[in-house]
Every structure is written in C-alpha cells, then in structure tokens.
Write an enzyme that holds these catalytic residues in place. Structure first.
Site, mmCIF file in Angstrom:
data_model
loop_
_atom_site.group_PDB
_atom_site.id
_atom_site.type_symbol
_atom_site.label_atom_id
_atom_site.label_comp_id
_atom_site.label_asym_id
_atom_site.label_seq_id
_atom_site.Cartn_x
_atom_site.Cartn_y
_atom_site.Cartn_z
ATOM 1 N N VAL A 1 0.867 -1.179 0.000
ATOM 2 C CA VAL A 1 0.000 0.000 0.000
ATOM 3 C C VAL A 1 0.902 1.228 0.000
ATOM 4 O O VAL A 1 1.838 1.297 0.799
ATOM 5 C CB VAL A 1 -0.907 0.038 1.244
ATOM 6 C CG1 VAL A 1 -1.882 1.204 1.148
ATOM 7 C CG2 VAL A 1 -1.665 -1.270 1.382
ATOM 8 N N LYS B 1 -3.501 0.562 -3.081
ATOM 9 C CA LYS B 1 -3.172 -0.801 -2.671
ATOM 10 C C LYS B 1 -2.903 -1.625 -3.916
ATOM 11 O O LYS B 1 -3.722 -1.639 -4.847
ATOM 12 C CB LYS B 1 -4.312 -1.421 -1.880
ATOM 13 C CG LYS B 1 -4.015 -2.860 -1.477
ATOM 14 C CD LYS B 1 -4.927 -3.358 -0.405
ATOM 15 C CE LYS B 1 -4.430 -4.691 0.153
ATOM 16 N NZ LYS B 1 -5.285 -5.172 1.246
ATOM 17 N N ASP C 1 -15.147 -7.474 10.232
ATOM 18 C CA ASP C 1 -13.810 -7.841 10.731
ATOM 19 C C ASP C 1 -13.208 -6.722 11.569
ATOM 20 O O ASP C 1 -12.112 -6.236 11.292
ATOM 21 C CB ASP C 1 -12.890 -8.122 9.545
ATOM 22 C CG ASP C 1 -11.897 -9.226 9.902
ATOM 23 O OD1 ASP C 1 -11.067 -9.580 9.070
ATOM 24 O OD2 ASP C 1 -11.968 -9.683 11.056
HETATM 25 C C1 LIG Z 1 -11.665 0.125 2.155
HETATM 26 O O1 LIG Z 1 -10.399 -0.440 2.428
HETATM 27 C C2 LIG Z 1 -10.092 -1.631 1.823
HETATM 28 C C3 LIG Z 1 -10.986 -2.374 1.010
HETATM 29 C C4 LIG Z 1 -10.579 -3.581 0.438
HETATM 30 C C5 LIG Z 1 -9.299 -4.048 0.699
HETATM 31 C C6 LIG Z 1 -8.825 -5.332 0.104
HETATM 32 O O2 LIG Z 1 -7.643 -5.572 0.052
HETATM 33 N N1 LIG Z 1 -9.816 -6.205 -0.322
HETATM 34 C C7 LIG Z 1 -9.568 -7.450 -0.894
HETATM 35 C C8 LIG Z 1 -8.332 -7.801 -1.475
HETATM 36 C C9 LIG Z 1 -8.171 -9.063 -2.040
HETATM 37 C C10 LIG Z 1 -9.231 -9.996 -2.034
HETATM 38 C C11 LIG Z 1 -10.451 -9.634 -1.449
HETATM 39 C C12 LIG Z 1 -10.624 -8.370 -0.888
HETATM 40 C C13 LIG Z 1 -8.402 -3.329 1.494
HETATM 41 C C14 LIG Z 1 -8.813 -2.108 2.063
HETATM 42 N N2 LIG Z 1 -8.007 -1.299 2.893
HETATM 43 C C15 LIG Z 1 -6.668 -1.477 3.132
HETATM 44 O O3 LIG Z 1 -6.016 -2.385 2.650
HETATM 45 C C16 LIG Z 1 -5.991 -0.472 4.057
HETATM 46 C C17 LIG Z 1 -4.589 -0.172 3.533
HETATM 47 S S1 LIG Z 1 -3.538 0.570 4.759
HETATM 48 C C18 LIG Z 1 -3.980 2.237 4.794
HETATM 49 N N3 LIG Z 1 -4.985 2.695 4.049
HETATM 50 C C19 LIG Z 1 -5.310 4.028 4.126
HETATM 51 N N4 LIG Z 1 -4.655 4.895 4.914
HETATM 52 C C20 LIG Z 1 -3.644 4.454 5.674
HETATM 53 N N5 LIG Z 1 -2.981 5.359 6.485
HETATM 54 C C21 LIG Z 1 -3.268 3.093 5.627
HETATM 55 BR BR1 LIG Z 1 -1.857 2.447 6.697
#
Ligand SMILES: COc1ccc(C(=O)Nc2ccccc2)cc1NC(=O)CCSc1ncnc(N)c1Br
Length: 273
Positions: free
Chosen positions: A28, A43, A137
C-alpha cells in the site's frame, strides 16, 4: 456520482509516494492523483497471488459492496484498475494511520476515548447492517484513524487475511465469537460480539479471552470466561456494557442501537465521534 466513479484509471494518473502500513496489507502506498491533487492510499495486489488464493471473486464482490458504502467511519474505496500483473485499489488515505499502533503506544485508552470509538463503530455497523453487510472484521489491526482522530473501519480484505490466517493460523483468533469457533453460520450479531471484544481491548490493552495456546483461547471463548482485571481501574458501567455484548446466545446480545443508549456510552462518548 463524482467523476472518480466512471473514469478508467491508470498508474500514470498518480504520483506514488512512500509505502504505508506494515506490508501485511500487500503493498500500500500513499499517492497523489495528478489532476485533483487528491491524496489517496493505493493498494497493489498481484493477480498471481489472488489467483493462487482463489479470491478474485471475493475481491470483485468486496469492491462492489465497498463502492456503495459511504460512512464517515468506513474507509472509502474510490475505485480500482488493473494492468498485466496487478490490481490496484484506490483507497481513502487515513492521515493518522493505524489504530493498533496507537493502542500499543499508550497501552490502553481512557474511558472517554474508548466510548467515543465504540459509539462510532456501532454507528458504522448499524449503517452496514442496514445494507445487509456484516462481519466487517472489526479488530484493532483493521482500524485506521482519520485526520480529525475519527475511526475508519478499513477491513483489509478479510477474505484474503482470514484465508491466510486459516492457512498459516497466524494472527489472532481472539475476536472469533462462539458460533464461529463452532463454525455455525453467523449473522450481524457477530459484529456485536467483536465490538465487545474491541471495547474490552481498548480499556485493558488485551483481548478478554487471550491465552498462550489456541486451544485455551477457544475454550475461554466457548465458555465466555470473561474476567475483569483489577488494573487498570474501569467503571462498572463499562463492565456492564461489555457483559451485555459478550453473551454466547446471539439473540441475547445487546443490539447496536441499544448500545448507543447505554449510560456508559451516553456519559463518555464524544457525540462528534
Ligand atoms: C476500504 O479499504 C479496503 C478495502 C478492500 C481491501 C482489500 O484488500 N480487499 C480485498 C483484497 C483481495 C481480495 C479480497 C478483498 C483493502 C482495504 N483497505 C486497506 O487495505 C488499508 C490499507 S492501509 C492504509 N490505508 C489508508 N490509509 C492508511 N494510512 C493506511 Br496504513
């Protein structure tokens, strides 16, 4: 919908900045969208990894769900795009980062801060349940903090991490409610249980059923072996709320809208959330 919904994005639309998080989210990065100068979190997921974990359909479903969720305490998923090898998720950037780091730093939170967080999460969950979305979660690792100190459920693709967790049994089981430990189907009351665990961990710095061995944690969850340590000192009202959420019978758990009327929340939560 704002322009970001329809546009076909590509990597060249963004200036990529430093990596965020600890790598457990995949990769990310902080990024700036060139035209709007809007800062986002980008991401990067590898298609090979998604294929190998058979989660492509879950990603599509989650992107579909998340693109309709609009709540101040739920991290926005603005859109996505892909290239030959990768899928990119365009996420809201949470300026104050990961809540769990904050909890580690100050060991546990004050009752006012805990109640404010619990109330904002309850409102986010009421919103999600209203849209028939459950199991967000909610545990410290999946919570981020916005620029005004407000909590954001980031839900790092639970399907990926849960799958990984099951495969490698790493990560915490502490948040699993009895019905999931016994792997019977679950409903929105799962989120009430998890919020109760979270409330306990905000106030004491550790989850209530923590144990050295997974088997002990399972047993403590199934027996709802809930104990409140003498330190730090926590009000009877807080313990009463937690005791009404960590109930084995899912139909007897305090409903979320009743939580918002509980004296401990009314007296301690900052209304602005
Ligand atoms: C709505 O947030 C998401 C929604 C979906 C998914 C995701 O991977 N779905 C997914 C991936 C593969 C298979 C099935 C579902 C991931 C996130 N969110 C994240 O990964 C958070 C990343 S860290 C971060 N983010 C913002 N500001 C910061 N300061 C930070 Br530290």
């Amino acid at each position: 919908e704002d322009a970001t919904e329809k546009k076909r994005w590509t990597l060249s639309d963004f200036n990529i900045g430093k990596p965020l998080g600890r790598g457990k989210f995949g990769h990310v990065y902080i990024a700036r969208e060139r035209r709007s100068n809007h800062v986002v979190a980008l991401k990067v997921l590898f298609k090979s990894q998604l294929k190998q974990s058979q989660v492509e359909h879950q990603l599509r479903r989650e992107v579909e769900i998340q693109s309709h969720l609009r709540h101040p305490n739920i991290l926005r998923l603005y859109g996505y795009f892909y290239d030959q090898k990768r899928v990119y998720l365009i996420l809201e950037y949470a300026a104050k980062g990961e809540l769990y780091k904050e909890l580690q730093k100050c060991k546990y939170f004050t009752e006012r801060r805990s109640a404010t967080y619990v109330a904002s999460l309850a409102r986010a969950l009421i919103y999600c349940h209203g849209k028939h979305v459950i199991h967000r979660d909610i545990k410290p690792e999946n919570l981020l903090v916005g620029s005004q100190g407000e909590l954001k459920i980031a839900d790092f693709g639970w399907s990926v991490h849960t799958f990984n967790r099951r495969r490698t049994m790493c990560g915490t089981l502490d948040y699993l409610p009895p019905e999931m430990v016994e792997s019977v189907e679950h409903d929105a009351s799962v989120d009430i249980w998890s919020l109760g665990i979270l409330c306990y961990e905000f106030l004491y710095g550790i989850p209530p059923f923590e144990a050295k061995e997974h088997s002990d944690t399972y047993r403590r969850i199934l027996q709802v072996d809930l104990k409140f340590p003498p330190k730090p000192v926590v009000s009877a009202a807080a313990k009463d709320l937690i005791s009404q959420m960590l109930v084995k019978d899912t139909t007897k758990r305090l409903p979320l809208h009743k939580l918002l009327e509980h004296p401990w929340i009314v007296q301690n939560a900052d209304p602005s959330g």
